[in-house]
Design a protein around this motif. Structure first.
Motif, PDB file in Angstrom:
ATOM      1  N   PHE A  36       0.819  -1.209   0.000  1.00  0.00           N
ATOM      2  CA  PHE A  36       0.000   0.000   0.000  1.00  0.00           C
ATOM      3  C   PHE A  36       0.851   1.255   0.000  1.00  0.00           C
ATOM      4  CE2 PHE A  36      -2.142   3.319   2.569  1.00  0.00           C
ATOM      5  CZ  PHE A  36      -3.117   3.651   1.651  1.00  0.00           C
ATOM      6  N   TYR A  37       2.012   1.188   0.698  1.00  0.00           N
ATOM      7  CA  TYR A  37       2.866   2.373   0.760  1.00  0.00           C
ATOM      8  C   TYR A  37       3.448   2.717  -0.605  1.00  0.00           C
ATOM      9  CZ  TYR A  37       2.391   2.317   5.773  1.00  0.00           C
ATOM     10  OH  TYR A  37       1.873   2.375   7.030  1.00  0.00           O
ATOM     11  N   VAL A  38       3.547   1.722  -1.474  1.00  0.00           N
ATOM     12  CA  VAL A  38       4.028   2.008  -2.825  1.00  0.00           C
ATOM     13  C   VAL A  38       3.035   2.926  -3.535  1.00  0.00           C
ATOM     14  CG1 VAL A  38       4.702   1.009  -5.024  1.00  0.00           C
ATOM     15  CG2 VAL A  38       5.204  -0.213  -2.898  1.00  0.00           C
ATOM     16  N   THR A  39       1.758   2.633  -3.346  1.00  0.00           N
ATOM     17  CA  THR A  39       0.729   3.464  -3.971  1.00  0.00           C
ATOM     18  C   THR A  39       0.757   4.882  -3.404  1.00  0.00           C
ATOM     19  OG1 THR A  39      -0.621   1.523  -4.360  1.00  0.00           O
ATOM     20  CG2 THR A  39      -1.751   3.639  -4.390  1.00  0.00           C
ATOM     21  N   LEU A  40       0.970   4.981  -2.094  1.00  0.00           N
ATOM     22  CA  LEU A  40       1.077   6.311  -1.480  1.00  0.00           C
ATOM     23  C   LEU A  40       2.229   7.101  -2.078  1.00  0.00           C
ATOM     24  CD1 LEU A  40       0.540   6.162   2.388  1.00  0.00           C
ATOM     25  CD2 LEU A  40      -0.934   7.128   0.612  1.00  0.00           C
ATOM     26  N   ALA A  41       3.385   6.420  -2.204  1.00  0.00           N
ATOM     27  CA  ALA A  41       4.559   7.105  -2.747  1.00  0.00           C
ATOM     28  C   ALA A  41       4.314   7.504  -4.195  1.00  0.00           C
ATOM     29  CB  ALA A  41       5.787   6.204  -2.644  1.00  0.00           C
ATOM     30  N   THR A  42       3.582   6.641  -4.930  1.00  0.00           N
ATOM     31  CA  THR A  42       3.262   6.976  -6.326  1.00  0.00           C
ATOM     32  C   THR A  42       2.418   8.239  -6.376  1.00  0.00           C
ATOM     33  OG1 THR A  42       3.249   4.607  -6.772  1.00  0.00           O
ATOM     34  CG2 THR A  42       2.339   6.052  -8.476  1.00  0.00           C
ATOM     35  N   LYS A  43       1.425   8.301  -5.478  1.00  0.00           N
ATOM     36  CA  LYS A  43       0.580   9.487  -5.435  1.00  0.00           C
ATOM     37  C   LYS A  43       1.414  10.732  -5.117  1.00  0.00           C
ATOM     38  CE  LYS A  43      -3.487  11.484  -3.276  1.00  0.00           C
ATOM     39  NZ  LYS A  43      -4.427  11.479  -2.154  1.00  0.00           N
ATOM     40  N   ALA A  44       2.347  10.571  -4.161  1.00  0.00           N
ATOM     41  CA  ALA A  44       3.203  11.711  -3.801  1.00  0.00           C
ATOM     42  C   ALA A  44       4.030  12.158  -4.994  1.00  0.00           C
ATOM     43  CB  ALA A  44       4.102  11.335  -2.621  1.00  0.00           C
ATOM     44  N   ALA A  45       4.579  11.184  -5.745  1.00  0.00           N
ATOM     45  CA  ALA A  45       5.415  11.546  -6.896  1.00  0.00           C
ATOM     46  C   ALA A  45       4.589  12.285  -7.946  1.00  0.00           C
ATOM     47  CB  ALA A  45       6.057  10.291  -7.494  1.00  0.00           C
ATOM     48  N   ILE A  46       3.363  11.822  -8.174  1.00  0.00           N
ATOM     49  CA  ILE A  46       2.518  12.463  -9.196  1.00  0.00           C
ATOM     50  C   ILE A  46       2.125  13.875  -8.759  1.00  0.00           C
ATOM     51  CG2 ILE A  46       0.291  12.361 -10.375  1.00  0.00           C
ATOM     52  CD1 ILE A  46       0.538   9.268 -10.194  1.00  0.00           C
ATOM     53  N   LEU A  47       1.711  14.006  -7.485  1.00  0.00           N
ATOM     54  CA  LEU A  47       1.364  15.349  -7.002  1.00  0.00           C
ATOM     55  C   LEU A  47       2.582  16.266  -7.041  1.00  0.00           C
ATOM     56  CD1 LEU A  47      -1.051  14.637  -4.000  1.00  0.00           C
ATOM     57  CD2 LEU A  47      -1.610  15.470  -6.292  1.00  0.00           C
ATOM     58  N   ALA A  48       3.766  15.691  -6.758  1.00  0.00           N
ATOM     59  CA  ALA A  48       4.994  16.494  -6.811  1.00  0.00           C
ATOM     60  C   ALA A  48       5.244  16.992  -8.231  1.00  0.00           C
ATOM     61  CB  ALA A  48       6.185  15.673  -6.321  1.00  0.00           C
ATOM     62  N   LEU A  49       4.976  16.121  -9.209  1.00  0.00           N
ATOM     63  CA  LEU A  49       5.149  16.534 -10.614  1.00  0.00           C
ATOM     64  C   LEU A  49       4.173  17.663 -10.948  1.00  0.00           C
ATOM     65  CD1 LEU A  49       6.378  16.138 -13.450  1.00  0.00           C
ATOM     66  CD2 LEU A  49       4.614  14.416 -13.872  1.00  0.00           C
ATOM     67  N   ALA A  50       2.920  17.508 -10.524  1.00  0.00           N
ATOM     68  CA  ALA A  50       1.920  18.545 -10.808  1.00  0.00           C
ATOM     69  C   ALA A  50       2.307  19.857 -10.143  1.00  0.00           C
ATOM     70  CB  ALA A  50       0.543  18.086 -10.331  1.00  0.00           C
ATOM     71  N   ALA A  51       2.744  19.777  -8.881  1.00  0.00           N
ATOM     72  CA  ALA A  51       3.099  21.007  -8.162  1.00  0.00           C
ATOM     73  C   ALA A  51       4.354  21.637  -8.756  1.00  0.00           C
ATOM     74  CB  ALA A  51       3.303  20.696  -6.677  1.00  0.00           C
ATOM     75  N   THR A  52       5.295  20.804  -9.224  1.00  0.00           N
ATOM     76  CA  THR A  52       6.480  21.346  -9.889  1.00  0.00           C
ATOM     77  C   THR A  52       6.062  22.072 -11.164  1.00  0.00           C
ATOM     78  OG1 THR A  52       7.864  19.596  -8.973  1.00  0.00           O
ATOM     79  CG2 THR A  52       8.732  20.762 -10.893  1.00  0.00           C
ATOM     80  N   GLY A  53       5.073  21.522 -11.853  1.00  0.00           N
ATOM     81  CA  GLY A  53       4.550  22.185 -13.045  1.00  0.00           C
ATOM     82  C   GLY A  53       3.959  23.540 -12.708  1.00  0.00           C
ATOM     83  N   LEU A  54       3.110  23.580 -11.686  1.00  0.00           N
ATOM     84  CA  LEU A  54       2.534  24.870 -11.285  1.00  0.00           C
ATOM     85  C   LEU A  54       3.628  25.838 -10.828  1.00  0.00           C
ATOM     86  CD1 LEU A  54       0.201  26.755 -10.610  1.00  0.00           C
ATOM     87  CD2 LEU A  54      -0.035  25.606  -8.408  1.00  0.00           C
ATOM     88  N   HIS A  55       4.655  25.258 -10.223  1.00  0.00           N
ATOM     89  CA  HIS A  55       5.768  26.067  -9.709  1.00  0.00           C
ATOM     90  C   HIS A  55       6.473  26.859 -10.818  1.00  0.00           C
ATOM     91  CE1 HIS A  55       9.535  26.168  -6.947  1.00  0.00           C
ATOM     92  NE2 HIS A  55       8.704  27.127  -6.624  1.00  0.00           N
ATOM     93  N   LEU A  56       6.459  26.307 -12.042  1.00  0.00           N
ATOM     94  CA  LEU A  56       7.033  27.045 -13.174  1.00  0.00           C
ATOM     95  C   LEU A  56       6.362  28.402 -13.326  1.00  0.00           C
ATOM     96  CD1 LEU A  56       7.356  24.413 -16.053  1.00  0.00           C
ATOM     97  CD2 LEU A  56       9.186  25.810 -15.114  1.00  0.00           C
ATOM     98  N   ALA A  57       5.025  28.398 -13.236  1.00  0.00           N
ATOM     99  CA  ALA A  57       4.280  29.648 -13.381  1.00  0.00           C
ATOM    100  C   ALA A  57       4.322  30.454 -12.085  1.00  0.00           C
ATOM    101  CB  ALA A  57       2.840  29.360 -13.785  1.00  0.00           C
ATOM    102  N   LEU A  58       4.056  29.777 -10.975  1.00  0.00           N
ATOM    103  CA  LEU A  58       3.877  30.477  -9.701  1.00  0.00           C
ATOM    104  C   LEU A  58       5.206  30.875  -9.069  1.00  0.00           C
ATOM    105  CD1 LEU A  58       1.280  29.443  -7.013  1.00  0.00           C
ATOM    106  CD2 LEU A  58       3.561  30.150  -6.355  1.00  0.00           C
ATOM    107  N   GLY A  59       6.167  29.959  -9.102  1.00  0.00           N
ATOM    108  CA  GLY A  59       7.434  30.225  -8.431  1.00  0.00           C
ATOM    109  C   GLY A  59       8.352  31.117  -9.259  1.00  0.00           C
TER     110      GLY A  59
END
Lengths: 329, 249
Positions: A36-59
């Motif tokens: 189950f923790y693998v799925t959690l880490a996968t979710k974290a990696a995907i959200l991190a990618l999305a937030a890094t994407g937003l960070h291009l505009a926002l940061g």
């Protein structure tokens, strides 16, 4: 060239620790028999990618978009629609019956996000500050309600589909799918760093700090901002495709304003302006959701407290707290 | 004589009932320093903004190097070779002094849409930028973030940005402000040389500097040019003395 270097030694150590946690964590969890923790880490990696994407505009650009869920959700629907057509064999466009390839889905997601981001950005970027925030929100809500009311792809039920395939990896299993998402995150982080260090990134960061000066030098901020907005949307779209594949489900909630807010929170929580800030925020967010969510359904109360704490005591976010000092210039 | 670098014809700009610019006509010829003086509230900043492109006039025209630029924005005018400094230093505060000037170099080259190569260590940017910093005496402060520089250093960094643009016209808005006697003297010598590279429209309160440098002086009062001529003519002009030189005789 010290002031141009991207990270202090402490920040570099923190970066290493975050990546090690993300890479070794799932592997260790699986060895210990907790897939189950693998799925959690996968979710974290995907959200991190999305937030890094937003960070291009926002940061980098200082563009606080409150509508990036639009691109996350469009990416998710792009994946779901391609998979649904591939399943039914029904032609999607010009006799092409979709695809089950995750890579194709990601490309389609990025293309769709780009198509949406250009008009949305071109209109929204005529405003700034709170108006920019509200107008990006309005566009995202339009797409959200469109998805809710369009029955062909599930309407408010969302769209279920089988997870796509990937060359050389059994993507249906948790660990290989995690590697795919982690790879995508690492590529996203590399792109962020390359863009930031480039002439484009320099000019973009300057428009955030002082648009008047940039104009006086002969550079139009609008083109820089629109480009950043579009690149940002494409990265968030790619993350959306991976997220839908993780859940085997494209849901209208991916398009909701809560999702847009969540992405902003990830950046603020982890540390705006730092390469791994959004990633640190995503790891922290998923960990809080899991641990606190196990105790109480109202775990977001504690998330709110954390955001409040960051806003009042640690403007640099988690990474700012660890690394200390000014963020790099 | 060649075309004027800058030619303003009957420029007018009102804010409500206030006529901030009330029919201003002036020009700037190659090789000269034309100083614009006048009391606070005379409309100097409004005029500067209309010349630089940040503010549209209600009527009248602005010509740069013979071309009508009245409808163009600030970036387009900058690309034509107009470099301005700001009355209050306007810099990218998080960037080092060097990186600020490197930005000016890449703006001059028109290469802000390059996405891959890092700027750090890019000698096509660092070499001209360091040269500009050296000319204003900031070479040893290159790595300091602009926000941490002293007031005088920020004024000089503004000038380095303008130099790095390799402009055909300098528009300097009170470059001496807050520099002190020593700094003003240094800068006066520097500007005197600079006019050989490109003509300078100089807005300045420091009268010693103005009379030492200017080939021509125009006096602005209540949005109008009330006197214009050589320093000797302006010294002799009764209206100019009343308006600005603090002379009650």
């Amino acid at each position: 060239m010290k002031s141009l270097s991207s990270a202090s030694p402490r920040e570099a150590a923190a970066n290493l620790a975050i990546l090690a946690l993300l890479i070794l964590g799932p592997w260790a969890a699986l060895s210990a028999g907790h897939p189950f923790y693998v799925t959690l880490a996968t979710k974290a990696a995907i959200l991190a990618l999305a937030a890094t994407g937003l960070h291009l505009a926002l940061g980098l650009g200082g563009l606080v978009s409150f509508g990036h869920a639009a691109f996350f959700g469009l990416g998710g629907y792009a994946a779901g629609i391609l998979a649904a057509h591939a399943g039914s064999g029904e032609a999607l466009i010009l006799g092409w019956a979709g695809s089950r390839e995750i890579l194709t889905m990601i490309l389609a997601a990025m293309g769709l996000a780009l198509l949406a981001a250009l008009p949305i950005g071109a209109i929204s970027l005529r405003t700034s500050g709170v108006y920019f925030l509200m107008i990006t929100l309005a566009f995202a809500q339009m797409i959200y309600y469109f998805a809710l009311s369009w029955p062909a792809y599930g309407g408010d039920d969302g769209l279920s589909f089988r997870r796509g395939i990937f060359p050389g990896l059994n993507s249906a299993r948790p660990l290989p799918y995690f590697w795919i998402c982690l790879g995508a995150l690492l590529i996203g982080l590399a792109l962020f760093q390359i863009l930031r260090a480039s002439r484009f990134g320099t000019a973009l960061e300057a428009t955030r700090q002082n648009p008047q000066r940039v104009e006086a030098l002969g550079i139009e901020p609008f083109g820089l901002r629109l480009t950043a907005f579009a690149l940002s949307a494409m990265m968030v779209g790619a993350a959306g495709a991976l997220f839908a594949n993780l859940n085997r489900f494209a849901s209208p909630s991916m398009l909701s304003w809560q999702m847009s807010g969540e992405l902003i929170v990830l950046i603020l929580l982890g540390g705006r302006g730092r390469l791994l800030g959004p990633t640190a925020g995503a790891v922290l967010f998923v960990a809080m959701e899991h641990v606190l969510g196990g105790w109480t359904e109202r775990w977001q109360f504690f998330l709110g407290l954390a955001v409040l704490g960051v806003a009042v005591f640690a403007r640099g976010g988690l990474l700012g707290l660890i690394a200390g000092g000014r963020r790099d210039g | 004589m060649a075309d004027p670098a800058l030619e303003i014809r009957d420029l007018r700009k009102s804010f409500g009932a206030l006529r901030a610019t009330d029919g201003v006509t002036l020009d700037l010829r190659p090789g000269e320093i034309h100083a614009l003086i006048g009391p606070n509230g005379a409309g100097k900043s409004t005029l500067i903004a209309q010349i630089a492109g940040g503010l549209r006039p209600d009527s009248g025209s602005v010509r740069l190097f013979g071309r009508d630029v009245t409808a163009l924005g600030a970036p387009a005018r900058a690309r034509m070779g107009l470099a301005r400094s700001f009355q209050i230093s306007s810099l990218a505060g998080e960037f080092s002094a060097l990186r600020n000037v490197m930005l000016a170099v890449q703006a001059r080259a028109g290469t802000s849409f390059r996405f891959l190569r890092p700027t750090r260590g890019d000698r096509r940017l660092t070499e001209p930028a360091m040269a500009a910093l050296a000319r204003v005496g900031l070479a040893d402060r290159a790595e300091v973030p602009a926000a941490l520089l002293s007031h005088g250093e920020r004024r000089r960094l503004e000038l380095a940005l303008a130099l790095a643009m390799e402009p055909r016209l300098f528009l300097l808005d009170e470059p001496m402000a807050g520099l002190g006697a020593e700094g003003s003297r240094e800068l006066t010598g520097f500007l005197s040389e600079l006019r050989r590279e490109a003509p300078i429209l100089l807005v300045e309160h420091d009268m010693d500097a103005v009379f030492a440098l200017a080939d021509r002086i125009s006096v602005l009062e209540a949005g109008r040019v009330i006197a214009s001529g050589s320093p000797a003519e302006i010294r002799a002009d009764a209206g100019a003395r009343r308006a600005y030189l603090g002379d009650s005789s």
